[in-house]
Design an enzyme around this catalytic site. Sequence first.
Site, mmCIF file in Angstrom:
data_model
loop_
_atom_site.group_PDB
_atom_site.id
_atom_site.type_symbol
_atom_site.label_atom_id
_atom_site.label_comp_id
_atom_site.label_asym_id
_atom_site.label_seq_id
_atom_site.Cartn_x
_atom_site.Cartn_y
_atom_site.Cartn_z
ATOM 1 N N LEU A 88 66.660 31.248 39.763
ATOM 2 C CA LEU A 88 65.259 31.580 39.493
ATOM 3 C C LEU A 88 65.129 32.931 38.807
ATOM 4 O O LEU A 88 64.268 33.732 39.142
ATOM 5 C CB LEU A 88 64.423 31.591 40.783
ATOM 6 C CG LEU A 88 64.256 30.265 41.512
ATOM 7 C CD1 LEU A 88 63.429 30.443 42.759
ATOM 8 C CD2 LEU A 88 63.633 29.221 40.603
ATOM 9 N N CYS A 89 66.043 33.200 37.883
ATOM 10 C CA CYS A 89 65.930 34.455 37.148
ATOM 11 C C CYS A 89 66.032 34.186 35.655
ATOM 12 O O CYS A 89 66.666 34.922 34.913
ATOM 13 C CB CYS A 89 66.962 35.462 37.613
ATOM 14 S SG CYS A 89 68.602 34.798 37.796
ATOM 15 N N GLY A 90 65.421 33.103 35.211
ATOM 16 C CA GLY A 90 65.372 32.819 33.785
ATOM 17 C C GLY A 90 66.764 32.576 33.229
ATOM 18 O O GLY A 90 67.579 31.934 33.872
#
Lengths: 324, 147
Positions: A88-90
């Site tokens: 969930l950090c691109g």
Amino acid sequence: MATVKEIKRRIRSVNNIAQVTRALEAVSASRVRRAQEQVMNTRAYASKAAEVLANVAATTQGSEHPLLAVHDRVKAINVILITSDRSLCGSYNDNIIRLAERFVANHEDEEVRWIAVGRKGRDYLVRRGHNVIAEFTNLPTPLRVADIIPISNIILDEFNSFTTDQVFIAYTDFINTLTQRPTIFNLLPLKPYAPKSPAEAMLIRNEPEVTVQKRDYLYEPSPTAILDEVIPRFVTLLIYQAFLESAASEHSARMVAMRNASENAIALSADLTLAYNKLRQAAITSEILDIVGGVNALDDSDVETVNHLADRFIEEVGTALRNP
Amino acid sequence: MPLHVEVVTQERKLFEDKAVDMVIVPGSDGVLGILPNHTPLLTTMKFGELIIRKGRAEESFAIYGGVVEVRPTKVTVLADAADFSADISMEEAEEARERARKLLEEGVPEDERTRLLHELRRAELAINIARKTRSRAGSVRIITDEE
């Protein structure tokens, strides 16, 4: 065509997602501030240390300290790949992994010995069947220099025992909250690295500038005493700095990714609400038309039935409006 | 030609000035006075006082070990830890000294002992330097040319 009920369910789930991403964004925002502070505070020292190391390297032959010695033949290299434990950090992890892969493509004749930091990188390397000699996951935050000593010990062992001939670090340089740059640099030996091709030169970070030209340092008390003291400490520090930069980048990337997700969720929810209202309106309209059509078909004299139908009509419209 | 001096610790940058006249460094082999055009030199530092002179102003630091790189026009002080002498609180340093002394007298495990000795040494240096700076009445601190 989606039913009213389905749309309603989707609106609810989209709103839930927005709530989660907003919470994650808030968590990352507080972490980002701390990580940025830490990286900024140590940057001055690390960049000065790198400068001093570059000068020392330029004025020594390599016999003074094993970490300054360029190995005659490069048979094996180490790559330290710094990624995150969580997702969930691109594209944070993808970017650095892709850069590292492009980089090692230039080293096909050599054995590449990976040191994986972070679960995401470890999983990737294992999945691709790469040779991972060590892995470090779930490192503490805030990270202290003492936490990375085991990592630097492995590298120093590998290099000093000639198991490896060159050590690179792939990490993500923190520029600002919106920009993070995946970066690779040559850690060992402490000599400027000559890329094999212009393509490789494009991938690797420039060496710090040498400011002492062809002039020997005076060493006090003695060269060995100084180099033994300074070099291992500075090497550890360079690794430490790469970790801090990566951590600040990870939290920034996650914060931005979560902010985008929240915004998208809100926009999607608005679109869905519009569609839902339109559908509801259409249902009510068609129901009214049904009843009106029924009334028109009746004999005018059948007042009783008309009154009855009118009552039903009012009742139905009322229910429809009360229970959307 | 003036000297460009930077003092950084592992936690932060303490000081930078591009037009300094002289730096006095607590080198591990003795105190060094460095003027512009010094030959390149790399030395470790012991616990001691670092003084930077600029015209009539001067700045003093307590240095708790580290490394100095000297180039003809630039001096980089990489301290393990350091304080502005003027920022040292005499009371806090004395408290730290007493605390360390007391714990050492009571006896503690070996690894704790080394840490305490380090702390004691640090507190003693801080007190000495603070005393010295306070007695140099009327000295002017450097106003750095930084933004």
